[in-house]
Design an enzyme around this catalytic site. Sequence first.
Site, PDB file in Angstrom:
ATOM      1  N   GLY A 238     -96.998  18.330 108.850  1.00 45.92           N
ATOM      2  CA  GLY A 238     -96.543  18.267 107.607  1.00 45.92           C
ATOM      3  C   GLY A 238     -95.215  18.505 107.425  1.00 45.92           C
ATOM      4  O   GLY A 238     -94.646  18.912 106.193  1.00 45.92           O
ATOM      5  N   SER A 239     -94.198  17.799 108.260  1.00 46.91           N
ATOM      6  CA  SER A 239     -92.737  17.914 108.268  1.00 46.91           C
ATOM      7  C   SER A 239     -92.084  17.141 107.340  1.00 46.91           C
ATOM      8  O   SER A 239     -91.155  17.468 106.535  1.00 46.91           O
ATOM      9  CB  SER A 239     -92.288  17.958 109.635  1.00 46.91           C
ATOM     10  N   ASN A 240     -93.130  16.041 106.918  1.00 42.65           N
ATOM     11  CA  ASN A 240     -92.661  15.358 105.684  1.00 42.65           C
ATOM     12  C   ASN A 240     -92.664  16.038 104.334  1.00 42.65           C
ATOM     13  O   ASN A 240     -92.057  15.763 103.295  1.00 42.65           O
ATOM     14  CB  ASN A 240     -93.387  13.869 105.730  1.00 42.65           C
TER      15      ASN A 240
ATOM     16  N   ARG B 205    -117.443   6.248 105.249  1.00 39.41           N
ATOM     17  CA  ARG B 205    -115.817   6.180 104.601  1.00 39.41           C
ATOM     18  C   ARG B 205    -115.737   5.977 103.209  1.00 39.41           C
ATOM     19  O   ARG B 205    -115.085   6.571 102.574  1.00 39.41           O
ATOM     20  CB  ARG B 205    -115.242   4.866 105.334  1.00 39.41           C
TER      21      ARG B 205
ATOM     22  N   ARG C 163    -106.007   8.740 108.169  1.00 39.07           N
ATOM     23  CA  ARG C 163    -107.468   8.162 108.054  1.00 39.07           C
ATOM     24  C   ARG C 163    -107.212   6.723 107.446  1.00 39.07           C
ATOM     25  O   ARG C 163    -106.412   6.501 106.689  1.00 39.07           O
ATOM     26  CB  ARG C 163    -108.206   8.792 106.971  1.00 39.07           C
TER      27      ARG C 163
ATOM     28  N   LEU D  13    -108.112   3.908 104.880  1.00 46.59           N
ATOM     29  CA  LEU D  13    -108.699   4.018 103.511  1.00 46.59           C
ATOM     30  C   LEU D  13    -109.372   2.689 103.042  1.00 46.59           C
ATOM     31  O   LEU D  13    -109.005   1.532 103.660  1.00 46.59           O
ATOM     32  CB  LEU D  13    -107.568   4.019 102.575  1.00 46.59           C
TER      33      LEU D  13
ATOM     34  N   ASN E  78     -96.884   5.312 101.611  1.00 48.04           N
ATOM     35  CA  ASN E  78     -97.243   5.957 102.919  1.00 48.04           C
ATOM     36  C   ASN E  78     -95.875   5.791 103.809  1.00 48.04           C
ATOM     37  O   ASN E  78     -94.973   4.936 103.263  1.00 48.04           O
ATOM     38  CB  ASN E  78     -98.102   5.086 103.610  1.00 48.04           C
TER      39      ASN E  78
ATOM     40  N   HIS F 138     -94.688   5.147 107.833  1.00 43.81           N
ATOM     41  CA  HIS F 138     -94.981   4.716 108.975  1.00 43.81           C
ATOM     42  C   HIS F 138     -93.990   4.553 109.883  1.00 43.81           C
ATOM     43  O   HIS F 138     -92.822   4.114 109.758  1.00 43.81           O
ATOM     44  CB  HIS F 138     -95.711   3.374 108.859  1.00 43.81           C
TER      45      HIS F 138
ATOM     46  N   SER G   8     -90.644   3.240 108.181  1.00 40.87           N
ATOM     47  CA  SER G   8     -90.601   2.526 106.950  1.00 40.87           C
ATOM     48  C   SER G   8     -91.460   3.203 105.890  1.00 40.87           C
ATOM     49  O   SER G   8     -92.564   3.986 106.292  1.00 40.87           O
ATOM     50  CB  SER G   8     -91.424   1.259 107.376  1.00 40.87           C
TER      51      SER G   8
ATOM     52  N   GLU H   6    -104.765  -3.772 103.168  1.00 36.77           N
ATOM     53  CA  GLU H   6    -104.596  -4.066 104.642  1.00 36.77           C
ATOM     54  C   GLU H   6    -103.676  -3.004 105.367  1.00 36.77           C
ATOM     55  O   GLU H   6    -102.548  -2.539 104.736  1.00 36.77           O
ATOM     56  CB  GLU H   6    -103.693  -5.254 104.968  1.00 36.77           C
ATOM     57  N   LEU H   7    -104.069  -2.510 106.548  1.00 35.47           N
ATOM     58  CA  LEU H   7    -103.291  -1.443 107.091  1.00 35.47           C
ATOM     59  C   LEU H   7    -101.939  -1.671 107.716  1.00 35.47           C
ATOM     60  O   LEU H   7    -101.526  -2.773 108.096  1.00 35.47           O
ATOM     61  CB  LEU H   7    -104.220  -1.117 108.549  1.00 35.47           C
TER      62      LEU H   7
HETATM   63  C1  GAR Z   1     -94.923  11.027 110.788  1.00 39.05           C
HETATM   64  O1  GAR Z   1     -94.307  10.618 112.154  1.00 39.05           O
HETATM   65  C2  GAR Z   1     -95.477   9.789 110.096  1.00 39.05           C
HETATM   66  O2  GAR Z   1     -94.593   8.586 110.091  1.00 39.05           O
HETATM   67  C3  GAR Z   1     -96.754   9.437 110.760  1.00 39.05           C
HETATM   68  O3  GAR Z   1     -97.417  10.565 111.133  1.00 39.05           O
HETATM   69  C4  GAR Z   1     -96.318  11.759 111.220  1.00 39.05           C
HETATM   70  C5  GAR Z   1     -96.643  12.845 110.449  1.00 39.05           C
HETATM   71  O4  GAR Z   1     -95.640  13.900 110.615  1.00 39.05           O
HETATM   72  N1  GAR Z   1     -97.662   8.626 110.214  1.00 39.05           N
HETATM   73  C6  GAR Z   1     -98.503   7.509 110.809  1.00 39.05           C
HETATM   74  O5  GAR Z   1     -98.495   7.326 111.885  1.00 39.05           O
HETATM   75  C7  GAR Z   1     -99.401   6.906 109.970  1.00 39.05           C
HETATM   76  N2  GAR Z   1    -100.143   5.806 110.670  1.00 39.05           N
HETATM   77  P1  GAR Z   1     -95.641  15.181 109.805  1.00 39.05           P
HETATM   78  O6  GAR Z   1     -97.307  15.575 109.660  1.00 39.05           O
HETATM   79  O7  GAR Z   1     -94.838  16.081 110.573  1.00 39.05           O
HETATM   80  O8  GAR Z   1     -95.062  14.821 108.338  1.00 39.05           O
END
Ligand code: GAR
Length: 210
Positions: A12-14, A65, A91, A93, A107, A109, A136, A143-144
């Site tokens: 959860g740093s974001n 799912r 996950r 979706l 999202n 990525h 990004s 689509e994933l």
């Molecule tokens: C981040 O690097 C994000 O870009 C990635 O998970 C990490 C979560 O970090 N997301 C994916 O790979 C999505 N497919 P966080 O929990 O510290 O925010």
Amino acid sequence: SFPIVVLISGSGSNLQALIDQSLQGVLNVTISAVISNKADAYGLERAKEAGIPTHVLNHKSYGSREEFDTALQSTIDRYHPKLVVLAGFMRILTEDFTRHYEGRMLNIHPSLLPKFKGLNTHQRVIDAKETEHGVSVHFVSAELDAGAVVVQARTPVEPSDNAKTLAERVHKLEHIIYPLAVKWFSEERLTHQDKYAFLDGQKLPVNGLD
Ligand code: GAR
């Protein structure tokens, strides 16, 4: 102000970057709830610390799912968010779920989409001998990792880099661009139409389907 719901699976740093920028008044949003599919996600502690309601929906407790996504959707929609923010939510979706939030779910990525969709992007970038890597923010489509890209940040790949050093640098970039994209959306500068993102009415060029 502008209600958002954040979905996480891990550190959860974001999420923390979004919390910090809203506390600082840089970002005018209210994080109405944080939802995790993992009970031990550290991001849940960050949310509690900030006084944000949390929910855990363990995907393993659902038969399919579809059932999981239906439960997730009703939990999210209790808060009537204007935006759903996937922040390390690991996950895949369903199409119904993505359609329900079309144009109002973002999202982040860790790659320069449309390159390196999917998992383990940092190691794959090194294995492919890429000279550049990055991250990004994109609108979520069925689509994933293929929705309209909103903003990207890049970093050179140095010969001394490994997956860990790259991930650390990319994370720092994430914490800058994700709050920025959320800010644009909350200010109605960022919109989504016909599978493309628009910023201040200008069509943004990258779409993961290209
Ligand atoms: C981040 O690097 C994000 O870009 C990635 O998970 C990490 C979560 O970090 N997301 C994916 O790979 C999505 N497919 P966080 O929990 O510290 O925010």
